[in-house]
Scaffold this motif. Sequence first.
Motif, PDB file in Angstrom:
ATOM      1  N   THR A  97      61.849  76.564   8.701  1.00 39.58           N
ATOM      2  CA  THR A  97      62.421  76.894   9.664  1.00 39.58           C
ATOM      3  C   THR A  97      62.059  77.025  11.605  1.00 39.58           C
ATOM      4  O   THR A  97      61.095  75.934  11.538  1.00 39.58           O
ATOM      5  N   THR A  98      62.884  76.838  12.453  1.00 40.90           N
ATOM      6  CA  THR A  98      63.033  77.066  13.692  1.00 40.90           C
ATOM      7  C   THR A  98      62.840  78.442  14.417  1.00 40.90           C
ATOM      8  O   THR A  98      62.978  79.265  13.678  1.00 40.90           O
ATOM      9  N   CYS A  99      62.133  78.365  15.221  1.00 40.21           N
ATOM     10  CA  CYS A  99      61.629  79.653  16.004  1.00 40.21           C
ATOM     11  C   CYS A  99      61.883  79.126  18.289  1.00 40.21           C
ATOM     12  O   CYS A  99      61.691  78.005  18.022  1.00 40.21           O
ATOM     13  N   PHE A 100      62.511  79.963  18.756  1.00 45.46           N
ATOM     14  CA  PHE A 100      62.642  79.860  19.544  1.00 45.46           C
ATOM     15  C   PHE A 100      61.167  80.566  20.150  1.00 45.46           C
ATOM     16  O   PHE A 100      61.352  82.062  20.038  1.00 45.46           O
ATOM     17  N   VAL A 101      61.183  80.226  21.307  1.00 48.82           N
ATOM     18  CA  VAL A 101      59.606  80.271  22.099  1.00 48.82           C
ATOM     19  C   VAL A 101      59.807  80.903  23.696  1.00 48.82           C
ATOM     20  O   VAL A 101      60.621  80.519  24.101  1.00 48.82           O
ATOM     21  N   TYR A 102      59.089  81.409  24.653  1.00 46.33           N
ATOM     22  CA  TYR A 102      59.634  81.275  25.567  1.00 46.33           C
ATOM     23  C   TYR A 102      58.269  82.012  26.561  1.00 46.33           C
ATOM     24  O   TYR A 102      58.715  82.077  27.522  1.00 46.33           O
ATOM     25  N   GLY A 103      57.060  82.218  25.898  1.00 45.21           N
ATOM     26  CA  GLY A 103      56.396  82.595  26.724  1.00 45.21           C
ATOM     27  C   GLY A 103      54.611  81.309  26.458  1.00 45.21           C
ATOM     28  O   GLY A 103      54.815  80.592  26.588  1.00 45.21           O
ATOM     29  N   THR A 104      53.422  81.833  25.602  1.00 46.83           N
ATOM     30  CA  THR A 104      52.414  81.180  26.269  1.00 46.83           C
ATOM     31  C   THR A 104      52.646  80.344  24.748  1.00 46.83           C
ATOM     32  O   THR A 104      51.967  78.976  25.131  1.00 46.83           O
ATOM     33  N   LEU A 105      53.813  79.888  23.787  1.00 43.90           N
ATOM     34  CA  LEU A 105      54.016  79.284  23.068  1.00 43.90           C
ATOM     35  C   LEU A 105      54.364  78.425  23.369  1.00 43.90           C
ATOM     36  O   LEU A 105      54.939  77.382  22.385  1.00 43.90           O
ATOM     37  N   MET A 106      55.028  77.983  24.927  1.00 43.77           N
ATOM     38  CA  MET A 106      55.651  76.916  25.268  1.00 43.77           C
ATOM     39  C   MET A 106      55.085  75.866  25.411  1.00 43.77           C
ATOM     40  O   MET A 106      54.863  74.595  25.886  1.00 43.77           O
ATOM     41  N   VAL A 122      51.436  69.887  17.247  1.00 44.14           N
ATOM     42  CA  VAL A 122      52.926  69.924  18.195  1.00 44.14           C
ATOM     43  C   VAL A 122      54.120  69.751  17.845  1.00 44.14           C
ATOM     44  O   VAL A 122      54.535  68.236  17.377  1.00 44.14           O
ATOM     45  N   PRO A 123      55.029  70.615  17.213  1.00 43.40           N
ATOM     46  CA  PRO A 123      56.025  70.735  16.391  1.00 43.40           C
ATOM     47  C   PRO A 123      56.901  69.715  17.478  1.00 43.40           C
ATOM     48  O   PRO A 123      56.956  69.925  18.582  1.00 43.40           O
ATOM     49  N   PRO A 124      58.090  69.069  16.676  1.00 48.15           N
ATOM     50  CA  PRO A 124      59.213  68.800  17.330  1.00 48.15           C
ATOM     51  C   PRO A 124      59.650  69.935  18.013  1.00 48.15           C
ATOM     52  O   PRO A 124      59.724  70.696  17.526  1.00 48.15           O
ATOM     53  N   ILE A 125      60.295  69.715  19.676  1.00 48.76           N
ATOM     54  CA  ILE A 125      60.367  70.354  20.073  1.00 48.76           C
ATOM     55  C   ILE A 125      62.066  70.186  21.344  1.00 48.76           C
ATOM     56  O   ILE A 125      61.973  68.741  21.925  1.00 48.76           O
ATOM     57  N   LEU A 156      61.369  75.660  18.861  1.00 50.44           N
ATOM     58  CA  LEU A 156      60.306  74.886  17.845  1.00 50.44           C
ATOM     59  C   LEU A 156      60.778  74.518  15.860  1.00 50.44           C
ATOM     60  O   LEU A 156      61.833  74.967  15.461  1.00 50.44           O
ATOM     61  N   LEU A 157      60.677  73.416  16.351  1.00 54.98           N
ATOM     62  CA  LEU A 157      61.627  72.635  14.973  1.00 54.98           C
ATOM     63  C   LEU A 157      60.818  71.991  13.286  1.00 54.98           C
ATOM     64  O   LEU A 157      59.733  72.242  14.056  1.00 54.98           O
ATOM     65  N   VAL A 191      64.717  65.788  17.044  1.00 54.89           N
ATOM     66  CA  VAL A 191      65.169  66.717  17.271  1.00 54.89           C
ATOM     67  C   VAL A 191      66.908  65.640  16.532  1.00 54.89           C
ATOM     68  O   VAL A 191      67.858  66.960  17.389  1.00 54.89           O
ATOM     69  N   LEU A 192      66.852  64.444  17.394  1.00 54.90           N
ATOM     70  CA  LEU A 192      68.424  64.565  17.561  1.00 54.90           C
ATOM     71  C   LEU A 192      68.813  64.377  16.211  1.00 54.90           C
ATOM     72  O   LEU A 192      69.662  64.826  16.124  1.00 54.90           O
ATOM     73  N   SER A 193      68.682  64.566  13.991  1.00 53.58           N
ATOM     74  CA  SER A 193      69.040  64.496  13.932  1.00 53.58           C
ATOM     75  C   SER A 193      69.292  65.851  13.828  1.00 53.58           C
ATOM     76  O   SER A 193      70.436  66.111  13.166  1.00 53.58           O
ATOM     77  N   TYR A 194      68.124  67.126  13.854  1.00 55.16           N
ATOM     78  CA  TYR A 194      68.912  68.269  14.282  1.00 55.16           C
ATOM     79  C   TYR A 194      70.123  68.853  14.921  1.00 55.16           C
ATOM     80  O   TYR A 194      70.818  69.362  14.143  1.00 55.16           O
TER      81      TYR A 194
END
Length: 206
Positions: A10-19, A31-34, A90-91, A133-136
């Motif tokens: 799955t994917t997840c949008f992160v905006y804080g320390t997880l960046m 570090v997953p594809p970003i 995060l991908l 990332v390009l494939s996504y």
Amino acid sequence: MIANNAARTTTCFVYGTLMSPEVLQCLIGRVPPILPNVILPNHVRHPVRGKVYPGVVSSVVSAAAVDTRAEKTGGGRGNEKDDSVEGILLLDLSPLEMKTLDYFEEEGVDYTRTQVKVHIPKADQYANINKTVLSYLQSLSTNGDDSESSKVVETQGYIWARGISEIDAVNYWDYEAFRIEHLEQYLETTVKPCRSEFDELFKERK
């Protein structure tokens, strides 16, 4: 390291320390594809009171909190910004990695993992992107809300759940300031202990 061997990701949008790549590496072992420069509209990112990390709330909730404060103090928000939050997507996160993020974010207590719609730049907006990332990007179907420069996609994100009184709605959280002033200590006092706790908990449940 948590093995990413699940067929379903799955994917997840992160905006804080997880960046922070350092936080991700410590927490999930890689570090997953970003996908950078992803925008969550109609939300605002504020510091959590007494903490070094932020919470995101809707623009309506944020504006109401500032208006209430202004009525009491005669002041308002010192530095207005657009009602949107820039973060990263995060991908290819495995279910186990998502469980780790849930544990780290205290999902259901401090934050609620919610379906959100984010705006991501189209492939031609990036100078250099890796194959994953390009494939996504190429796999995304056209959405009616798409613009010439971005696509609208559904993903998951952690929205602040404890209430507006526990965040500083007058100020904005700054990622670069966090990296400079707090990252090293945050890794030692928060991220590493969290990862150890999760390992022990997961071991007990096996």
